[in-house]
Design an enzyme around this catalytic site. Structure first.
Site, short mmCIF file in Angstrom:
data_model
loop_
_atom_site.label_atom_id
_atom_site.label_comp_id
_atom_site.label_asym_id
_atom_site.label_seq_id
_atom_site.Cartn_x
_atom_site.Cartn_y
_atom_site.Cartn_z
N ARG A 147 0.87 -1.17 0.00
CA ARG A 147 0.00 0.00 0.00
C ARG A 147 0.91 1.23 0.00
NH1 ARG A 147 -2.09 -3.44 4.17
NH2 ARG A 147 -4.15 -4.28 3.63
N LYS A 171 -2.00 -2.27 7.95
CA LYS A 171 -3.17 -1.72 8.63
C LYS A 171 -3.26 -2.26 10.05
CE LYS A 171 -6.39 -0.65 4.90
NZ LYS A 171 -7.69 -0.97 4.30
N HIS A 243 -2.05 2.07 -5.90
CA HIS A 243 -2.80 0.83 -5.62
C HIS A 243 -2.92 -0.04 -6.88
CE1 HIS A 243 -4.48 -0.45 -1.84
NE2 HIS A 243 -5.42 -1.11 -2.46
N ARG A 246 -0.26 -2.49 -6.80
CA ARG A 246 -0.58 -3.55 -5.82
C ARG A 246 -1.54 -4.56 -6.46
NH1 ARG A 246 -1.18 -4.69 -0.18
NH2 ARG A 246 -3.32 -5.00 0.52
N HIS A 269 -4.11 -9.04 3.77
CA HIS A 269 -5.56 -9.03 3.88
C HIS A 269 -5.99 -9.85 5.09
CE1 HIS A 269 -6.27 -8.21 -0.69
NE2 HIS A 269 -6.08 -7.11 -0.01
N TYR A 278 -9.16 -11.33 -6.99
CA TYR A 278 -8.15 -11.58 -8.02
C TYR A 278 -8.41 -12.87 -8.78
CZ TYR A 278 -6.04 -7.70 -5.65
OH TYR A 278 -5.84 -6.46 -5.11
#
Length: 297
Positions: A147, A171, A243, A246, A269, A278
């Site tokens: 990110r 995150k 992004h 990414r 994630h 994806y």
């Protein structure tokens, strides 16, 4: 309980208990601010809001013209807010517990092909002082699937280039180890060992990998602007951002047959369902291949 003190307490909870970044806390605060605006038109306080009021709030948010994805994010913030009030014993019942979220349209993210990635790299002017740094930025974003905030906060002490890994702070302040490829390692070493060493570094920024010419860490905005400029110079017509690299990293891995759990781990994630987008992209890619090359298509 007034709205101002409830929101302030919620912000402290997100920072101290949940370990969220300033950007995430700001996003949650904006969502609760919308609830406050709605509630004050109905003379409602945080503890007097009922499920029926929250359903009216959903209608109100919808009438603002927000996209379903934005509405779902607002509702997620509202649910977290009431969970906090319940934990702190500021309310006895959670009115948001049975609140249904609007169904989100799952849009496939924009990605770049590998030739597009090479085009981005080819338009970087390596004769300029910032050239090697900018090349390293693109290589790391694409090689590690970071990110933009993870890139700007990347530290020298978290680079393990001898074993081809970088430690990333993601995150919720969660750390993860991500493999890094040979091209990105080479670009990083050139930037760090040949260019960065000549920059007068500001106090407190000594451990940051990516610096501007004044010796401060790069801003997220700068990285967005850089990629936009490179895309224009490379003749890429898609609207792209950090992004996008990414997304491209993950898509190319899945297309190459990578295990979805491994991709989830590398992207950081929490849920595998986030990574599953994806596999949808992969199906779209397969359909394109068949459409382009199968003689009976």
């Amino acid at each position: 309980m007034d709205w101002r003190s409830a929101i302030k307490g919620f912000q402290a909870y997100l920072k101290l208990e949940k370990g969220l970044s300033e950007n995430s806390i700001e996003a949650y605060s904006r969502d609760i601010e919308k609830l406050r605006q709605f509630a004050e038109t109905e003379n409602l306080k945080p503890e007097t809001i009922a499920l029926s009021n929250l359903r009216q709030f959903i209608t109100w948010v919808n009438e603002l013209g927000m996209l379903p994805s934005s509405q779902a994010r607002v509702l997620s913030g509202v649910k977290s807010f009431y969970k906090y009030l319940l934990i702190e014993d500021l309310i006895k019942n959670d009115p948001a517990e049975l609140l249904e979220s609007p169904k989100k349209q799952r849009k496939l993210p924009v990605t770049l092909s590998y030739p597009d990635i090479e085009k981005l790299l080819s338009v970087i002017d390596l004769s300029k002082p910032e050239g090697p740094r900018n090349k390293a930025i693109i290589e790391v974003l694409y090689s590690c699937g970071l990110r933009v905030s993870e890139l700007t906060e990347l530290k020298l002490s978290n680079l393990y280039l001898d074993i081809e890994f970088v430690k990333v702070l993601g995150k919720g302040s969660k750390e993860r180890l991500v493999p890094i490829g040979g091209e990105a390692i080479t670009a990083l070493k050139i930037w760090i060992e040949q260019v960065r060493v000549h920059i007068p570094i500001k106090k407190g920024e000594e451990d940051m990998v990516f610096l501007n010419r004044r010796g401060s860490r790069l801003s997220r905005v700068y990285v967005f602007m850089l990629i936009k400029q490179l895309a224009e110079a490379a003749g890429i017509k898609k609207i792209i951002s950090p992004h996008t690299l990414r997304h491209s990293f993950a898509t190319h891995l899945v297309e190459g047959g990578a295990d979805l759990r491994a991709v989830q781990e590398m992207l950081g994630h929490e849920s595998i369902t986030t990574t599953e987008i994806y596999t949808h992209l992969d199906r779209e890619y397969l359909k394109e291949v068949i459409g382009s090359y199968h003689p009976r298509s």
